[in-house]
Enzyme design. Structure first.
Site, PDB file in Angstrom:
ATOM      1  N   LYS A 187       1.396  21.894  25.689  1.00 44.12           N
ATOM      2  CA  LYS A 187       0.802  23.223  25.865  1.00 44.12           C
ATOM      3  C   LYS A 187      -0.167  23.160  27.036  1.00 44.12           C
ATOM      4  O   LYS A 187      -1.150  22.423  26.997  1.00 44.12           O
ATOM      5  CB  LYS A 187       0.080  23.634  24.578  1.00 44.12           C
ATOM      6  N   ILE A 199       9.287  26.666  26.648  1.00 40.73           N
ATOM      7  CA  ILE A 199       9.590  27.121  25.286  1.00 40.73           C
ATOM      8  C   ILE A 199       9.048  28.520  25.059  1.00 40.73           C
ATOM      9  O   ILE A 199       9.752  29.400  24.586  1.00 40.73           O
ATOM     10  CB  ILE A 199       9.002  26.139  24.245  1.00 40.73           C
ATOM     11  N   ALA A 200       7.776  28.719  25.376  1.00 40.85           N
ATOM     12  CA  ALA A 200       7.148  30.021  25.110  1.00 40.85           C
ATOM     13  C   ALA A 200       5.952  30.179  26.028  1.00 40.85           C
ATOM     14  O   ALA A 200       5.392  29.194  26.533  1.00 40.85           O
ATOM     15  CB  ALA A 200       6.726  30.144  23.647  1.00 40.85           C
ATOM     16  N   ASP A 254      -6.342  32.882  13.027  1.00 34.55           N
ATOM     17  CA  ASP A 254      -5.291  33.574  13.787  1.00 34.55           C
ATOM     18  C   ASP A 254      -3.951  33.414  13.083  1.00 34.55           C
ATOM     19  O   ASP A 254      -2.939  33.111  13.706  1.00 34.55           O
ATOM     20  CB  ASP A 254      -5.225  33.025  15.220  1.00 34.55           C
ATOM     21  N   ALA A 311      -1.921  30.130  27.265  1.00 35.40           N
ATOM     22  CA  ALA A 311      -1.233  28.924  27.729  1.00 35.40           C
ATOM     23  C   ALA A 311       0.270  29.129  27.644  1.00 35.40           C
ATOM     24  O   ALA A 311       0.761  30.094  27.063  1.00 35.40           O
ATOM     25  CB  ALA A 311      -1.659  27.715  26.890  1.00 35.40           C
ATOM     26  N   THR A 312       0.989  28.197  28.266  1.00 30.97           N
ATOM     27  CA  THR A 312       2.450  28.143  28.198  1.00 30.97           C
ATOM     28  C   THR A 312       2.847  26.839  27.534  1.00 30.97           C
ATOM     29  O   THR A 312       2.258  25.788  27.808  1.00 30.97           O
ATOM     30  CB  THR A 312       3.070  28.228  29.605  1.00 30.97           C
ATOM     31  N   GLY A 370       2.191  32.407  26.284  1.00 33.18           N
ATOM     32  CA  GLY A 370       1.228  33.261  25.603  1.00 33.18           C
ATOM     33  C   GLY A 370       0.124  33.694  26.531  1.00 33.18           C
ATOM     34  O   GLY A 370       0.161  33.464  27.745  1.00 33.18           O
ATOM     35  N   GLY A 371      -0.903  34.334  25.952  1.00 36.37           N
ATOM     36  CA  GLY A 371      -1.991  34.848  26.760  1.00 36.37           C
ATOM     37  C   GLY A 371      -2.894  33.777  27.312  1.00 36.37           C
ATOM     38  O   GLY A 371      -3.527  33.954  28.346  1.00 36.37           O
TER      39      GLY A 371
END
Length: 670
Positions: free
Chosen positions: A46, A23-24, A140, A29-30, A26-27
């Protein structure tokens, strides 16, 4: 690494979650789309990046996200179902929200309308209020962490930087969070509380109303400096369509002094009460006149809408943080005059005013009729393309369900399920269950469309390559694109070189093990367990005990001490033999070492008083060497003195412990 070559896709995690797609990324995790095979539902999983898994700080922050979010149960917060760790991955299982992020929406539409921004703001504040009430600071907040579901739900996610909302929550040596949304106190002092989240919400509202962030810079420190020293401008300066009430909301939430902001999300949400009415209600109109002038009010003017003000006096009191105050000043009353000439002068003006009013009233009725007709036409069109025959519906997700269940769900949506079904191989859905539909699930189609159900025929059979005796790297490269490779198993084998495959084992749909060297085909994405040779166990016979132990430990084996044995051939302290455990011999197995105790000890018999040759024969039979001096008596040359003269003493003495090969000296009287 792109999604097509991602080794996580197709993997079964914790014997429960089958990874389907990415899906996405990041810095830290995926995020993947996965299927919970136990509960037959889609979830978002995640998975922490492998290069961060060894960092205790990153791993702790990752697990903290699961714990923080799991404490919350709110319709506007992404739910957390599970958290765990398996060999090479640490993961969190979350609610799957099909849709887009607020960032995606802003990139597509740039600025939002005031109503859209308020709807999203209220949902974010509601979810954030749940976190603040539980004692959690998000830290965040940004458009990437606001999820907009396809069904209209708005959810707040990613609590990866969340901490307990103490009076001062320090961020440590480095600032955490996205620099564009950091509050002044985070930039200057490195502390955060619930009011820091409110500041980030105010920046997001500014971005929703204007389509851009308030501060820009080539370097992050430039943006941080502006947060710490500048006041966030009013959104209306960039977008004149923004009402002043929302300017006040942004100003309230982004005050540089935390004490001037709402204390938490609930306080800000309560402050928004009634803002829609203040934004959409009649605006107060102020007409300023110089001192000493007289104003004639139109006869149809509403006193609540028009205020007569004299010369500007002292500064008016400040507005409430949410919306302007309505004026309650009544228009001044002028005393009537008795002059007939004044009445005569006003009569024509009054007649013209009455005529204009009547004309406007007729125009209003015509406009009302047009609005009613347009509303009816729009209503009919909306019914036709909504619940009516021309409406669109979304194909339901039926993968993993029985055919009868799938038919019922399809027909409940106003669609038609085809009488015949198709078949297709599926590595995830077990044979006999629904694999997919045509058109695909979640596609938008016209109500009444025929949907064909495709039933899983099980994993697609794939021909197996040569496995046993091949290098493990070659076997893995050939199997990896088609099957799920489990962790390698190793064992010692003297018949195969180190690094070659000894065996391959799979699993049937019934859960039984199957030797893949005995079958020609195997199901796609099914698990494969390879057993790899470590080579032969090192030969330690004849080595010293210490050298043998070191040789075994070097290959991962433990050395044990079996009872020692006497040996005439192996020196004392050297290994006579190594006793291997029963197969399989794997790393950590114990090899028993039999160490030599030297030659067998012998108790020296008493051969005194026996003739020399008889005593010598007895000792030599025990493996001992015998020596004795020659007879120097002249008489010895006339008879066999060795068989006649008795032994008077031995060296060593009788009863002493000796070993094979030792020399025994005999003494006798000449």
């Amino acid at each position: 690494m792109n999604a097509a070559t991602d080794p996580m896709i197709g993997r079964m995690i914790d014997q429960r979650y089958r990874v389907r797609s990415r899906i996405a990324r990041g810095g830290m995790a995926t995020v993947y789309l996965a299927t919970d095979v136990r509960l037959e539902r889609r979830v978002a999983i995640k998975i922490m990046h492998g290069h961060l898994a060894d960092d205790a700080a990153f791993r702790g922050r990752f697990i903290q996200e699961a714990r923080s979010a799991a404490r919350l149960s709110h319709p506007n917060v992404v739910g957390v179902f599970d958290q765990g760790q398996e060999t090479d991955c640490t993961y969190i299982v979350m609610e799957y929200i099909p849709g887009i992020t607020l960032r995606d929406l802003l990139q597509e539409h740039r600025a939002l309308t005031s109503d859209q921004a308020l709807d999203i703001l209220r949902a974010v504040l509601a979810g954030l209020a749940s976190a603040h009430r539980a004692g959690i600071v998000h830290r965040d907040l940004k458009p990437e962490n606001v999820l907009l579901a396809d069904d209209g739900r708005i959810k707040l996610g990613d609590f990866g930087l969340a901490r307990a909302a103490t009076a001062n929550t320090a961020t440590g040596a480095a600032l955490l969070g996205t620099i564009a949304y950091l509050s002044p106190e985070l930039v200057t002092r490195g502390v955060a509380d619930t009011r820091s989240d409110i500041y980030a919400v105010g920046i997001m509202l500014y971005e929703m109303l204007t389509g851009e962030q308030p501060y820009k810079g080539d370097q992050p420190m430039q943006i941080a400096y502006q947060h710490a020293n500048d006041t966030v401008p009013a959104p209306s300066a960039s977008n004149p369509a923004v009402p002043p009430e929302l300017d006040d909301v942004v100003r309230w939430a982004t005050a540089r002094d935390p004490d001037e902001r709402p204390r938490d999300a609930r306080a800000m949400l309560d402050g928004l009460a009634g803002i829609d009415e203040r934004m959409s209600g009649p605006r107060a109109t102020s007409v300023l006149h110089p001192a000493g002038t007289t104003t004639v009010l139109p006869l149809d003017a509403a006193p609540a809408d028009t205020t007569m003000l004299g010369p500007r006096g002292p500064l008016a009191p400040p507005r409430s943080p949410i919306g302007p105050q309505r004026s309650t000043t009544s228009a001044p009353r002028f005393p009537p005059t008795a002059s007939d000439s004044l009445e005569t002068a006003l009569a024509p003006a009054a007649g013209r005013l009455a005529h204009t009013t009547a004309r406007r009233r007729r125009r209003g009725w015509v406009l009302l009729a047009v609005v009613v007709v347009v509303a009816l036409v729009v209503g009919v069109i909306a019914w036709w393309f909504g619940p009516g025959p021309g409406g669109n519906v979304r194909v339901p997700e039926v993968a993993g369900k029985s055919v009868s269940q799938a038919r019922r769900l399809i027909e409940e949506r106003g669609l038609h399920a085809a009488s015949s079904t198709g078949a297709r191989p599926d590595a995830v859905v077990h044979a006999g269950a629904v694999s997919a539909t045509a058109p695909d699930a979640r596609r938008i189609v016209t109500r009444g469309t025929t949907i064909r159900i495709l039933v899983s025929s099980g994993p697609r059979p794939i021909v197996l390559p040569a496995i046993v005796g091949q290098p493990v790297a070659t076997v893995r490269s050939e199997l990896a694109p088609h099957f799920t490779l489990e962790q390698l198993r190793y064992r010692f084998d003297g018949s195969a070189a180190a690094g070659t495959v000894l065996a391959a084992t799979g699993t049937t749909e019934a859960g039984d093990d199957v030797d893949l060297t005995t079958v020609h085909q195997y199901g796609e994405r099914m698990p494969v367990r390879l057993t790899v040779s470590l080579g032969a166990v090192p030969d330690v016979v004849g080595k010293s005990s210490d050298a043998a132990t070191a040789a075994l430990e070097a290959v991962g084996l433990d050395a044990g001490q079996a009872p020692g044995q006497y040996s005439d051939d192996v020196p004392t302290g050297d290994v006579i033999k190594a006793i291997l455990p029963a197969d399989p011999v794997v790393k950590g197995s114990t090899v028993q070492l039999v160490v030599s105790k030297g030659p067998v000890p012998i108790t020296l018999p008493d051969v005194r008083k026996k003739p020399i040759d008889q005593a010598a024969s007895t000792l030599q039979a025990l493996g001992l060497h015998v020596s004795y001096p020659d007879c120097t008596n002249v008489l010895c040359s006339f008879y066999d003195w060795k068989s006649s003269l008795p032994v008077s003493a031995t060296d060593p003495a009788p009863g002493s412990t000796v070993h094979k090969g030792d020399t025994i000296t005999l003494d006798y009287e000449q």
